[in-house]
Design a protein around this motif. Structure first.
Motif, PDB file in Angstrom:
ATOM      1  N   SER A 106     -28.476 115.575  21.691  1.00 37.72           N
ATOM      2  CA  SER A 106     -29.848 115.149  21.934  1.00 37.72           C
ATOM      3  C   SER A 106     -30.129 114.815  23.392  1.00 37.72           C
ATOM      4  CB  SER A 106     -30.181 113.928  21.062  1.00 37.72           C
ATOM      5  OG  SER A 106     -30.079 114.256  19.689  1.00 37.72           O
ATOM      6  N   LEU A 107     -29.088 114.684  24.198  1.00 36.57           N
ATOM      7  CA  LEU A 107     -29.280 114.435  25.618  1.00 36.57           C
ATOM      8  C   LEU A 107     -29.575 115.755  26.326  1.00 36.57           C
ATOM      9  CD1 LEU A 107     -26.378 111.896  26.296  1.00 36.57           C
ATOM     10  CD2 LEU A 107     -28.810 111.390  25.955  1.00 36.57           C
ATOM     11  N   THR A 108     -30.514 115.737  27.243  1.00 34.14           N
ATOM     12  CA  THR A 108     -30.956 116.955  27.925  1.00 34.14           C
ATOM     13  C   THR A 108     -29.812 117.639  28.666  1.00 34.14           C
ATOM     14  OG1 THR A 108     -33.162 116.001  28.226  1.00 34.14           O
ATOM     15  CG2 THR A 108     -32.569 117.878  29.625  1.00 34.14           C
ATOM     16  N   HIS A 109     -29.628 118.928  28.390  1.00 37.29           N
ATOM     17  CA  HIS A 109     -28.584 119.701  29.072  1.00 37.29           C
ATOM     18  C   HIS A 109     -28.835 119.694  30.580  1.00 37.29           C
ATOM     19  CE1 HIS A 109     -26.225 121.695  25.834  1.00 37.29           C
ATOM     20  NE2 HIS A 109     -27.272 121.337  25.123  1.00 37.29           N
ATOM     21  N   GLY A 110     -27.780 119.437  31.316  1.00 37.53           N
ATOM     22  CA  GLY A 110     -27.897 119.406  32.762  1.00 37.53           C
ATOM     23  C   GLY A 110     -28.313 118.064  33.327  1.00 37.53           C
ATOM     24  N   SER A 111     -28.634 117.102  32.456  1.00 38.68           N
ATOM     25  CA  SER A 111     -29.052 115.789  32.944  1.00 38.68           C
ATOM     26  C   SER A 111     -27.840 114.985  33.393  1.00 38.68           C
ATOM     27  CB  SER A 111     -29.803 115.020  31.854  1.00 38.68           C
ATOM     28  OG  SER A 111     -28.925 114.692  30.782  1.00 38.68           O
ATOM     29  N   SER A 112     -28.056 114.061  34.298  1.00 38.76           N
ATOM     30  CA  SER A 112     -26.962 113.219  34.781  1.00 38.76           C
ATOM     31  C   SER A 112     -26.422 112.343  33.660  1.00 38.76           C
ATOM     32  CB  SER A 112     -27.431 112.355  35.956  1.00 38.76           C
ATOM     33  OG  SER A 112     -28.523 111.525  35.569  1.00 38.76           O
ATOM     34  N   ALA A 113     -27.307 111.920  32.752  1.00 40.36           N
ATOM     35  CA  ALA A 113     -26.876 111.073  31.639  1.00 40.36           C
ATOM     36  C   ALA A 113     -25.913 111.825  30.725  1.00 40.36           C
ATOM     37  CB  ALA A 113     -28.081 110.591  30.840  1.00 40.36           C
ATOM     38  N   ARG A 114     -26.257 113.068  30.400  1.00 35.63           N
ATOM     39  CA  ARG A 114     -25.385 113.868  29.537  1.00 35.63           C
ATOM     40  C   ARG A 114     -24.045 114.136  30.207  1.00 35.63           C
ATOM     41  NH1 ARG A 114     -24.013 119.118  27.881  1.00 35.63           N
ATOM     42  NH2 ARG A 114     -24.037 119.392  25.605  1.00 35.63           N
ATOM     43  N   ASP A 115     -24.083 114.463  31.488  1.00 32.01           N
ATOM     44  CA  ASP A 115     -22.846 114.710  32.225  1.00 32.01           C
ATOM     45  C   ASP A 115     -21.972 113.456  32.259  1.00 32.01           C
ATOM     46  OD1 ASP A 115     -23.671 117.282  32.695  1.00 32.01           O
ATOM     47  OD2 ASP A 115     -24.335 116.908  34.759  1.00 32.01           O
ATOM     48  N   GLU A 116     -22.616 112.310  32.394  1.00 33.29           N
ATOM     49  CA  GLU A 116     -21.859 111.047  32.435  1.00 33.29           C
ATOM     50  C   GLU A 116     -21.182 110.768  31.099  1.00 33.29           C
ATOM     51  OE1 GLU A 116     -22.526 106.238  33.186  1.00 33.29           O
ATOM     52  OE2 GLU A 116     -24.243 107.581  32.953  1.00 33.29           O
ATOM     53  N   ILE A 117     -21.903 110.962  30.010  1.00 39.17           N
ATOM     54  CA  ILE A 117     -21.328 110.705  28.687  1.00 39.17           C
ATOM     55  C   ILE A 117     -20.167 111.654  28.419  1.00 39.17           C
ATOM     56  CG2 ILE A 117     -21.756 110.650  26.202  1.00 39.17           C
ATOM     57  CD1 ILE A 117     -23.077 108.380  27.854  1.00 39.17           C
ATOM     58  N   ILE A 118     -20.312 112.913  28.790  1.00 40.49           N
ATOM     59  CA  ILE A 118     -19.221 113.881  28.609  1.00 40.49           C
ATOM     60  C   ILE A 118     -18.001 113.449  29.414  1.00 40.49           C
ATOM     61  CG2 ILE A 118     -18.470 116.236  29.114  1.00 40.49           C
ATOM     62  CD1 ILE A 118     -21.304 117.166  28.433  1.00 40.49           C
ATOM     63  N   ALA A 119     -18.220 112.992  30.642  1.00 45.42           N
ATOM     64  CA  ALA A 119     -17.107 112.538  31.481  1.00 45.42           C
ATOM     65  C   ALA A 119     -16.418 111.323  30.875  1.00 45.42           C
ATOM     66  CB  ALA A 119     -17.614 112.213  32.882  1.00 45.42           C
ATOM     67  N   LEU A 120     -17.190 110.413  30.297  1.00 47.01           N
ATOM     68  CA  LEU A 120     -16.603 109.224  29.660  1.00 47.01           C
ATOM     69  C   LEU A 120     -15.803 109.615  28.422  1.00 47.01           C
ATOM     70  CD1 LEU A 120     -19.560 106.667  29.939  1.00 47.01           C
ATOM     71  CD2 LEU A 120     -17.394 106.636  31.207  1.00 47.01           C
ATOM     72  N   ARG A 121     -16.301 110.566  27.653  1.00 50.14           N
ATOM     73  CA  ARG A 121     -15.566 111.032  26.477  1.00 50.14           C
ATOM     74  C   ARG A 121     -14.268 111.720  26.894  1.00 50.14           C
ATOM     75  NH1 ARG A 121     -20.032 113.325  22.206  1.00 50.14           N
ATOM     76  NH2 ARG A 121     -18.147 114.165  21.281  1.00 50.14           N
ATOM     77  N   ASP A 122     -14.345 112.528  27.941  1.00 44.42           N
ATOM     78  CA  ASP A 122     -13.138 113.207  28.435  1.00 44.42           C
ATOM     79  C   ASP A 122     -12.101 112.191  28.908  1.00 44.42           C
ATOM     80  OD1 ASP A 122     -14.306 115.637  27.911  1.00 44.42           O
ATOM     81  OD2 ASP A 122     -14.857 116.059  29.991  1.00 44.42           O
ATOM     82  N   LEU A 123     -12.573 111.128  29.558  1.00 42.83           N
ATOM     83  CA  LEU A 123     -11.676 110.084  30.051  1.00 42.83           C
ATOM     84  C   LEU A 123     -10.955 109.403  28.890  1.00 42.83           C
ATOM     85  CD1 LEU A 123     -10.773 108.554  32.630  1.00 42.83           C
ATOM     86  CD2 LEU A 123     -12.620 106.921  32.166  1.00 42.83           C
ATOM     87  N   TYR A 124     -11.693 109.135  27.816  1.00 43.96           N
ATOM     88  CA  TYR A 124     -11.060 108.528  26.633  1.00 43.96           C
ATOM     89  C   TYR A 124     -10.049 109.486  26.007  1.00 43.96           C
ATOM     90  CZ  TYR A 124     -10.310 107.114  21.843  1.00 43.96           C
ATOM     91  OH  TYR A 124      -9.701 106.800  20.644  1.00 43.96           O
ATOM     92  N   GLU A 125     -10.435 110.736  25.840  1.00 44.75           N
ATOM     93  CA  GLU A 125      -9.557 111.707  25.183  1.00 44.75           C
ATOM     94  C   GLU A 125      -8.288 111.963  25.987  1.00 44.75           C
ATOM     95  OE1 GLU A 125     -11.665 115.235  24.062  1.00 44.75           O
ATOM     96  OE2 GLU A 125     -13.157 114.126  22.888  1.00 44.75           O
ATOM     97  N   GLN A 126      -8.333 111.658  27.274  1.00 45.11           N
ATOM     98  CA  GLN A 126      -7.141 111.821  28.097  1.00 45.11           C
ATOM     99  C   GLN A 126      -6.012 110.937  27.602  1.00 45.11           C
ATOM    100  OE1 GLN A 126      -6.682 114.152  30.469  1.00 45.11           O
ATOM    101  NE2 GLN A 126      -4.556 113.445  30.459  1.00 45.11           N
ATOM    102  N   ARG A 127      -6.329 109.797  27.010  1.00 41.72           N
ATOM    103  CA  ARG A 127      -5.290 108.922  26.443  1.00 41.72           C
ATOM    104  C   ARG A 127      -4.529 109.651  25.333  1.00 41.72           C
ATOM    105  NH1 ARG A 127      -8.828 106.890  30.092  1.00 41.72           N
ATOM    106  NH2 ARG A 127      -8.580 104.638  30.437  1.00 41.72           N
ATOM    107  N   TRP A 128      -5.262 110.390  24.505  1.00 42.85           N
ATOM    108  CA  TRP A 128      -4.644 111.159  23.438  1.00 42.85           C
ATOM    109  C   TRP A 128      -3.827 112.324  23.998  1.00 42.85           C
ATOM    110  CZ3 TRP A 128      -5.257 110.621  17.994  1.00 42.85           C
ATOM    111  CH2 TRP A 128      -6.081 109.548  17.602  1.00 42.85           C
TER     112      TRP A 128
END
Length: 223
Positions: A106-128
């Motif tokens: 639901s977050l606009t593609h290409g938006s800074s907010a969407r990019d930030e959330i993806i980066a935060l998710r990637d950071l968490y998944e790095q633990r796994w």
């Protein structure tokens, strides 16, 4: 409860129950007995509100996970911790979990907010990724496909947001313990890991009152 928290609580409930797309500022205002202008006094837009909730949720999950991983170097213990913490968060905070897991679209593609959330998710998944990679490199895990294994284990944990109930057949500790057993079997680990779930280390999501995991299943006293 202050107005900003009331808005976040109502928005989280509506986003989780009926979806972001079906929730309007008008319906949010109606749920709170406020005007649209009153809502906009506290939030710039519906999408900004969603991004704020997702950001806070993801940061809370990652911070709590890091607290639980402190001092744990053994890959099997780290994997067990990751399984237990992700399972517990999704079981205790089902609304927040559903929105975090399902509304990235639901977050606009290409938006800074969407990019930030993806980066935060990637950071968490790095633990796994790190726990699985270390386990393989140390000969503690035998995994054919690390990505598929990680996705399968994480999906097992996140699924509790849909079915876990505090008055169900199993306590939260029993669910976490069984999932740890399944997870270690999936990576073909011979380690025996006993996890004691410390609820004080889990994230605090004040917009969602979590269920009480100490409630005993029907017919049984609480442990």
């Amino acid at each position: 409860m202050d107005t900003a928290l009331r808005i976040r609580s109502a928005a989280m409930r509506l986003f989780a129950d009926q979806g972001y797309a079906a929730t309007s500022i008008r319906s949010l205002a109606a749920a709170l007995h406020m005007t649209n202008a009153g809502i906009y006094h506290h939030v710039t837009s519906k999408e900004a509100l969603l991004a704020d909730l997702m950001r806070a949720g993801q940061l809370g999950l990652t911070d709590a996970t890091d607290r639980m991983l402190t001092g744990r170097r053994d890959p099997a213990e780290r994997l067990a911790t990751l399984i237990s913490s992700l399972t517990a968060v999704h079981a205790l905070y089902p609304m927040t979990s559903r929105v975090m897991d399902g509304e990235l679209r639901s977050l606009t593609h290409g938006s800074s907010a969407r990019d930030e959330i993806i980066a935060l998710r990637d950071l968490y998944e790095q633990r796994w990724k790190s726990a699985l990679a270390d386990g393989v490199e140390q000969g503690a895990f035998r995994i054919a496909d690390r990505k598929l294994t990680r996705l399968a284990l994480m999906s097992m944990c996140t699924g509790t947001s849909e079915w876990y109930r505090p008055d169900g057949e199993s306590t939260l500790e029993q669910v976490c313990a069984e999932f740890v057993t399944i997870g270690l079997a999936a990576v073909r680990s011979s380690a025996q890991v006993t996890m004691r779930l410390d609820l004080t280390l889990l994230p605090d999501y004040p917009w969602e009152p979590h269920v009480d995991p100490r409630v005993a299943p029907a017919g049984r006293p609480a442990p």
